[in-house]
Design an enzyme around this catalytic site. Structure first.
Site, PDB file in Angstrom:
ATOM      1  N   SER A 129     120.839 -22.218   7.831  1.00  0.00           N
ATOM      2  CA  SER A 129     122.255 -21.941   7.997  1.00  0.00           C
ATOM      3  C   SER A 129     122.486 -21.426   9.405  1.00  0.00           C
ATOM      4  O   SER A 129     121.543 -21.273  10.180  1.00  0.00           O
ATOM      5  CB  SER A 129     122.719 -20.896   6.978  1.00  0.00           C
ATOM      6  OG  SER A 129     122.241 -19.629   7.379  1.00  0.00           O
ATOM      7  N   LYS A 130     123.724 -21.128   9.676  1.00  0.00           N
ATOM      8  CA  LYS A 130     124.088 -20.661  11.020  1.00  0.00           C
ATOM      9  C   LYS A 130     123.329 -19.402  11.426  1.00  0.00           C
ATOM     10  O   LYS A 130     123.169 -19.117  12.602  1.00  0.00           O
ATOM     11  CB  LYS A 130     125.593 -20.396  11.092  1.00  0.00           C
ATOM     12  CG  LYS A 130     126.390 -21.682  11.020  1.00  0.00           C
ATOM     13  CD  LYS A 130     127.814 -21.497  11.521  1.00  0.00           C
ATOM     14  CE  LYS A 130     128.646 -22.755  11.320  1.00  0.00           C
ATOM     15  NZ  LYS A 130     129.447 -22.713  10.073  1.00  0.00           N
ATOM     16  N   ARG A 131     122.861 -18.653  10.429  1.00  0.00           N
ATOM     17  CA  ARG A 131     122.096 -17.445  10.751  1.00  0.00           C
ATOM     18  C   ARG A 131     120.839 -17.771  11.543  1.00  0.00           C
ATOM     19  O   ARG A 131     120.329 -16.955  12.289  1.00  0.00           O
ATOM     20  CB  ARG A 131     121.676 -16.716   9.473  1.00  0.00           C
ATOM     21  CG  ARG A 131     122.788 -15.922   8.819  1.00  0.00           C
ATOM     22  CD  ARG A 131     122.241 -15.144   7.627  1.00  0.00           C
ATOM     23  NE  ARG A 131     121.538 -16.019   6.687  1.00  0.00           N
ATOM     24  CZ  ARG A 131     120.237 -16.026   6.507  1.00  0.00           C
ATOM     25  NH1 ARG A 131     119.471 -15.188   7.160  1.00  0.00           N
ATOM     26  NH2 ARG A 131     119.676 -16.863   5.648  1.00  0.00           N
ATOM     27  N   GLY A 181     120.564 -20.224  13.713  1.00  0.00           N
ATOM     28  CA  GLY A 181     120.896 -20.843  14.992  1.00  0.00           C
ATOM     29  C   GLY A 181     121.930 -21.909  14.707  1.00  0.00           C
ATOM     30  O   GLY A 181     122.366 -22.063  13.570  1.00  0.00           O
TER      31      GLY A 181
END
Ligand code: GLU
Ligand code: ZN
Length: 492
Positions: free
Chosen positions: A254-256, A258
């Protein structure tokens, strides 16, 4: 049987790594088995739909060179391939199920359903979900509700007994008790729009899809889809749910972790060849050891049997490594064309390039090529050529184990070795050897001498090889910067 597979994204966000992994697996499976790859746009959710996502879908696939045999733009025998252009059809099929008693109209108001939900939550009743209030309305009752102007939804009758099983090529049989499937889910909304499940099943059937390859997140929907196929009396396609894509920490990517949007990777300067190669290896391998695959090779050798069952890790570092390899494998003139936009965006060169700039770019390509992980690296690597912004922090000049005084001395003595040597036409190797001897005379590691020289010339600690750098800015400019560097170190 001809293989027909599809990538069926919902245009509710940018194409991300997980999505294009699904697209690539479908595409390569179709190509390697002589089948068809179909693109279908699942835009039933009009609230989350965005034009930008749809455009991003087309841009991303075309950048990667994934061509679809049937789908939007190119058309095909079972179109249209955009679900919002097929709404009448879903309605017709839903009504057919009602006529056959396999689905029914429900007139419950949102308020009633909300109250029901609350009551179930409060009483902690085992039974959750719709209470089948409208499952057996008589014709008169319905007529009365219609007369009140209430627009009904259509719900599928889910059996309360028994089990539903579907077979997955990778996971084997997956079985669920019918009573655990959401009771009588809505398949057509009151405004006549289908829900995702209905449209997905109808389209896979009408488009003669043979294999459904999609993310494992969709496994829970499998039993409901099978019930729909059964209700219609249609053959169930083969399922192949793909292993989850995880970050290095074992959590779903996920965006966590990158950026995951392919558009961002493209902007940073990842090459499509590298993305295709590495992303296809996320959950697939030919023999467990071969790492490099061109798109053409994958179009031949991709087999379903080689998809892994266990979750697959997407490693950003590994992608960087692949990208570096592909950059180094790119011909110089092609690479020049790829880096120019980055130099232009940075304001380093004109658009179009002047003749001198063109020469300069060709000159710097072989040197930057060895040092780039992504194309945008060209900007920090070459900034010193186009902009002269000296480093004023003395500490940056000081190599490991050195101090300020020694560094100043190293620069003073080193620069004359360097400048005299270059002017006298001595070989690079000889000059480097003398600089290394200077380091040991001063009791420094080689970095103690090279670091201040490098920082003075390139205004940075990361840059091109020393002699390439000198070559880029010329010996006079080199001299000027070295003297300036020394001044900075000697100032109080
Ligand atoms: N529209 C669904 C998605 O966005 C597709 C699911 C499927 O492939 O059946 O993932
Ligand atoms: Zn109802």
């Amino acid at each position: 049987m001809e293989v027909r597979v599809r990538y069926a994204p919902s245009p509710t966000g940018l194409q991300h790594i997980g999505g294009i992994r699904t697209a690539l697996f479908n595409y390569f499976f179709a190509r390697s088995s002589g089948g068809k790859f179909i693109l279908r746009v699942e835009d039933t959710d009009r609230e989350r739909y965005s034009d930008e996502s749809l455009e991003d879908l087309y841009n991303t696939l075309s950048w990667l060179g994934i061509e679809w045999d049937e789908g939007p733009v190119v058309g095909g025998p079972y179109g249209p391939y955009i679900q919002s252009e097929r709404f009448d059809l879903y309605k017709k099929y839903a009504e057919q199920l009602v006529a056959e008693g396999k689905a029914y109209y429900c007139y419950c108001s949102p308020e009633r359903l909300e109250a029901l939900r609350k009551e179930q939550a409060e009483s902690k009743s085992e039974y959750q979900g719709y209470d089948r209030h409208c499952a057996n309305l008589t014709a008169e009752e319905r007529a009365e509700l219609e007369a009140q102007g209430i627009k009904p939804v259509i719900r599928l009758r889910v059996p309360t007994e028994g089990k539903t099983t579907f077979h997955d090529i990778l996971m084997g049989d997956i079985t669920r008790r019918n009573r655990d499937i959401s009771p009588d889910p809505i398949i057509l909304k009151s405004d006549g729009f289908p829900t995702y499940h209905l449209a997905n099943v109808i389209d896979d059937h009408l488009m003669h899809i043979t294999h459904i390859m999609r993310a494992q997140e969709w496994i829970p929907s499998g039993p409901l889809h099978v019930l729909l196929y059964n209700a219609f009396g249609w053959e169930v396609p083969l399922y192949c749910h793909l292993p989850m894509v995880m970050g290095k920490d074992g959590q779903k990517l996920s965006k966590r972790h990158g950026s995951t949007a392919v558009r961002d990777f493209r902007a940073k300067g990842y090459l499509p060849e590298a993305i295709i190669n590495y992303v296809t290896l996320v959950g697939w391998s030919l023999d467990g050891s071969t790492e490099f695959f061109s798109k053409e090779e994958l179009e031949k050798c991709f087999r379903l049997e080689n998809i892994h069952k266990s979750p697959a890790v997407f490693d950003y570092k590994k992608l960087d490594w692949f990208n570096g390899q592909y950059i180094r494998a790119t011909a110089d003139d092609k690479l020049a064309g790829l880096i120019v936009p980055y130099l232009q965006d940075a304001g380093f060169v004109h658009d179009p390039l002047s003749e001198d700039e063109e020469k300069l770019v060709s000159k710097l390509v072989p040197s930057v090529k060895e040092r780039m992980k992504v194309l945008s690296d060209v900007v920090p690597l070459t900034a010193f050529i186009f902009r002269d912004e000296p480093v004023t922090d003395k500490n940056v000049y000081i190599g490991k184990g050195a101090d300020l005084d020694k560094t100043a001395e190293a620069l003073r003595k080193g620069m004359s070795i360097l400048l005299d040597g270059v002017k006298a036409g001595r070989s690079q190797e000889d000059i480097e050897n003398d600089l290394a001897s200077l380091a040991s005379e001063l009791g420094l590691k080689v970095g103690g001498v090279f670091q201040p020289i490098r920082v003075a010339i390139t205004n940075s600690t990361v840059s091109l090889p020393l002699f390439d750098s000198i070559d880029m800015i010329g010996i006079d400019e080199t001299e000027r910067r070295l003297e300036r560097g020394l001044k900075i170190l000697e100032e109080n």
